[in-house]
Design a protein around this motif. Structure first.
Motif, PDB file in Angstrom:
ATOM      1  N   GLU A 145       8.244  -8.650   0.070  1.00  0.00           N
ATOM      2  CA  GLU A 145       8.143  -7.815   1.280  1.00  0.00           C
ATOM      3  C   GLU A 145       7.036  -6.770   1.120  1.00  0.00           C
ATOM      4  N   LEU A 146       6.997  -6.116  -0.050  1.00  0.00           N
ATOM      5  CA  LEU A 146       6.008  -5.051  -0.269  1.00  0.00           C
ATOM      6  C   LEU A 146       4.592  -5.622  -0.274  1.00  0.00           C
ATOM      7  N   LYS A 167       3.274  -6.633   3.184  1.00  0.00           N
ATOM      8  CA  LYS A 167       2.977  -5.532   4.112  1.00  0.00           C
ATOM      9  C   LYS A 167       1.913  -4.582   3.549  1.00  0.00           C
ATOM     10  N   PRO A 223       2.482   2.916   0.680  1.00  0.00           N
ATOM     11  CA  PRO A 223       2.853   2.739   2.092  1.00  0.00           C
ATOM     12  C   PRO A 223       2.312   3.879   2.959  1.00  0.00           C
ATOM     13  N   GLN A 260       4.345   2.582   7.998  1.00  0.00           N
ATOM     14  CA  GLN A 260       4.857   1.356   7.362  1.00  0.00           C
ATOM     15  C   GLN A 260       6.244   1.552   6.756  1.00  0.00           C
ATOM     16  N   LEU A 293       9.840  -1.843   6.515  1.00  0.00           N
ATOM     17  CA  LEU A 293      10.180  -2.506   5.249  1.00  0.00           C
ATOM     18  C   LEU A 293      11.715  -2.555   5.124  1.00  0.00           C
ATOM     19  N   LEU A 298      13.361  -2.778   1.598  1.00  0.00           N
ATOM     20  CA  LEU A 298      13.214  -1.519   0.848  1.00  0.00           C
ATOM     21  C   LEU A 298      14.251  -0.509   1.337  1.00  0.00           C
ATOM     22  N   LYS A 334      11.377   5.934  -0.877  1.00  0.00           N
ATOM     23  CA  LYS A 334      10.684   4.698  -0.481  1.00  0.00           C
ATOM     24  C   LYS A 334       9.252   4.672  -1.015  1.00  0.00           C
ATOM     25  N   ALA A 369       8.059   1.886  -3.753  1.00  0.00           N
ATOM     26  CA  ALA A 369       7.047   0.917  -3.317  1.00  0.00           C
ATOM     27  C   ALA A 369       5.831   0.970  -4.236  1.00  0.00           C
TER      28      ALA A 369
END
Ligand code: HEM
Length: 472
Positions: free
Chosen positions: A297-298, A301, A307, A311, A315, A318, A412, A416
């Motif tokens: 996912e990370l 994106k 991030p 953004q 997610l 996350l 987050k 990330a």
């Protein structure tokens, strides 16, 4: 109207251990202090949703579950936060009292409402966007220092990081040396304050003497920063915002109040966030499938970059990982309220001035609220909706964490950035204990690798194994 037929006389028939003659609740109090999670679980499993610490000394009660959370946290006139253990011992009007005792967590009623209203704008979603760059910069600095192949204590690293984020976002100073000095001073006051206040005897060399001197020094620093912010109307850090805020009646925070609030924002903010980051990393390391999905996912994106603010809401895994980490290991495992008058709690009558403990940890593990409560299942949050009294890592009601959005944003961003760059392997067979006081505090030794996706679960020992069921 529903009646409650089995109301007892205050405290008399509330279940709980008998308590030793003369000693009363003190033996249980020691257990609660030494092994809070095990003790809270024992109380709930043995005595049910309402219990006393000792029947012959009902100084402290427990009330578990969403209904009691609601009752305790949404009736601020009946259940106060103020516990005056230390306040009475310290002379009023000193730097130490201003720093240690002037804060939202020690205020009730109109004063709390007024002060919280003045502080809210600094933690509004629109405002915390301004703290995004500081959070990214401080994380980047930490990650640049880490060396592949080295070992470090993740908890200590996370504390260092959240401490630097706190100092930077609170005070916004550009002079790095001054920031560091201030961070050290804040830490020192935190470290010696409890010991000092336990024995408030002022002679050279005593812990109390030390904390009094440190508090004076810290107060002088904070006053200078507040003055400086008055000259910088364009600044966007928390202190600058607090200095500029007036309510609709033209009231603002006094300098004395500001000093106490600033110190508490620092204290309340960094250890909790560091604990959440440490446990969430542990959970991810033990769940390679979730970690692989999260990295997908990370990468999809963010492509390796930090991030951007917009953004963070795009997610979903996350978000689920962070929420699930806070569910299983809430940094504040339990909280306390004190009754202002005799009142009912469930089927029982409780005397005035009784301390009542509620617990995030117990609530978050209730099978009627969470299927397979001891499993780490971040995807449950894709569909699950829980009320503020069923899911409450930041507490709920009038004293709910003022910086919940700030903390979620920080959690987050840090996760990330860390996960895209490094793979952390928990050192095998370490003993992870939950003998954590009221806050989860694992020392977590890890080895650092480049993010090569060679995830491997590592066996750990100790009570933590009963806290999470790990899929084999
Ligand atoms: C994961 C991180 C965090 C967790 C789990 C957390 C948890 C909590 C909890 C449970 C309470 C309520 C305590 C009670 O009702 O007795 C609280 C209150 C508070 N928190 Fe946090 N917190 C976090 C981060 C932060 C940060 C980053 C700050 C500041 C920058 C902060 C500042 C405060 C303040 C000022 C209060 C008092 C609010 C009031 O009494 O009105 N917290 N927090």
């Amino acid at each position: 109207m529903a009646t409650t037929p089995t109301i007892s006389r205050a405290g008399s028939s509330i279940p709980g251990p008998l308590g030793l003659p003369l000693v009363g609740a003190k033996a249980s109090m020691i257990q609660l202090y030494q092994r809070p999670v095990a003790f809270l679980r024992h109380m709930y499993n043995t005595y049910g949703d309402v219990a006393v610490l000792a029947k012959n000394d009902p100084m402290l009660m427990f009330a578990f579950g969403p209904e009691h959370n609601f009752r305790l946290l949404s009736n601020p006139d009946l259940f106060h936060v103020k516990v005056d253990t230390f306040a009475k011992r310290i002379p009023p009007g000193t730097a130490l009292t201003r720093i240690w005792f002037t804060n939202l967590l020690r205020m009730d009623g109109d004063l709390h409402k007024q002060q919280r209203r003045l502080m809210m704008p600094s933690f509004h979603r629109k405002q915390i966007v301004n703290y995004h760059n500081d959070m990214v910069d401080q994380t980047q600095r930490l990650l640049d220092r880490w060396k592949v192949g080295s070992q470090l204590d993740l908890l200590r690293e996370m504390q260092r990081l959240t401490q630097s984020v706190a100092v930077k976002t609170l005070f916004g100073l550009d002079d790095e040396e001054r920031l560091e000095r201030l961070g050290d001073l804040l830490q020192k006051v935190m470290k010696v304050a409890m010991l000092g206040m336990l024995m408030p005897v002022d002679f050279p060399g005593s812990p109390y003497h030390q904390v009094v001197k440190l508090a004076q020094k810290l107060e002088a620093e904070l006053r200078a920063i507040i003055e400086q912010k008055r000259m910088q109307p364009e600044a966007t850090d928390v202190t600058a915002m607090l200095v500029q805020t007036y309510d609709e009646d033209g009231e603002k925070l006094s300098d004395d109040q500001l000093i106490g609030h600033l110190f508490t924002l620092y204290v309340a903010g960094h250890e909790t966030t560091a604990n959440a980051l440490t446990w969430t990393n542990f959970l991810l390391a033990q769940h390679p499938r979730v970690l692989a999905d999260l990295l997908d996912e990370l990468n999809a994106k963010l492509h390796g970059a930090p991030p951007a603010i917009e953004q963070l809401s795009q997610l979903p895994l996350l978000e689920g990982v962070v929420k699930e980490g806070l569910r299983l290991f809430p940094p504040a495992m339990a909280g306390l309220r004190v009754t202002t008058e005799a009142c009912e709690l469930g089927r029982y009558e409780v005397a005035a001035n009784t301390s009542v403990m509620y617990s995030q940890f117990i609530t978050h593990r209730m099978p009627e609220l969470y299927e397979e409560p001891n499993r780490f299942k971040p995807e449950r949050w894709f569909t699950l909706n829980r009320s503020p009294y069923e899911y409450l890592p930041f507490s709920a009601g009038h004293h709910m964490c003022i910086a919940a959005s700030f903390a979620m944003q920080e959690l987050k961003i840090v996760l990330a950035m860390m996960l895209q760059r490094y793979r952390l392997a928990v050192r095998p067979n370490i003993h992870l204990s939950l003998a954590l006081r009221m806050q989860a505090k694992p020392g977590m030794p890890v080895s650092i690798f480049n993010q090569d996706r060679q995830f491997k679960r590592t066996p750990v020992r100790g009570p933590v194994r009963d806290m999470v069921e790990i899929e084999r």
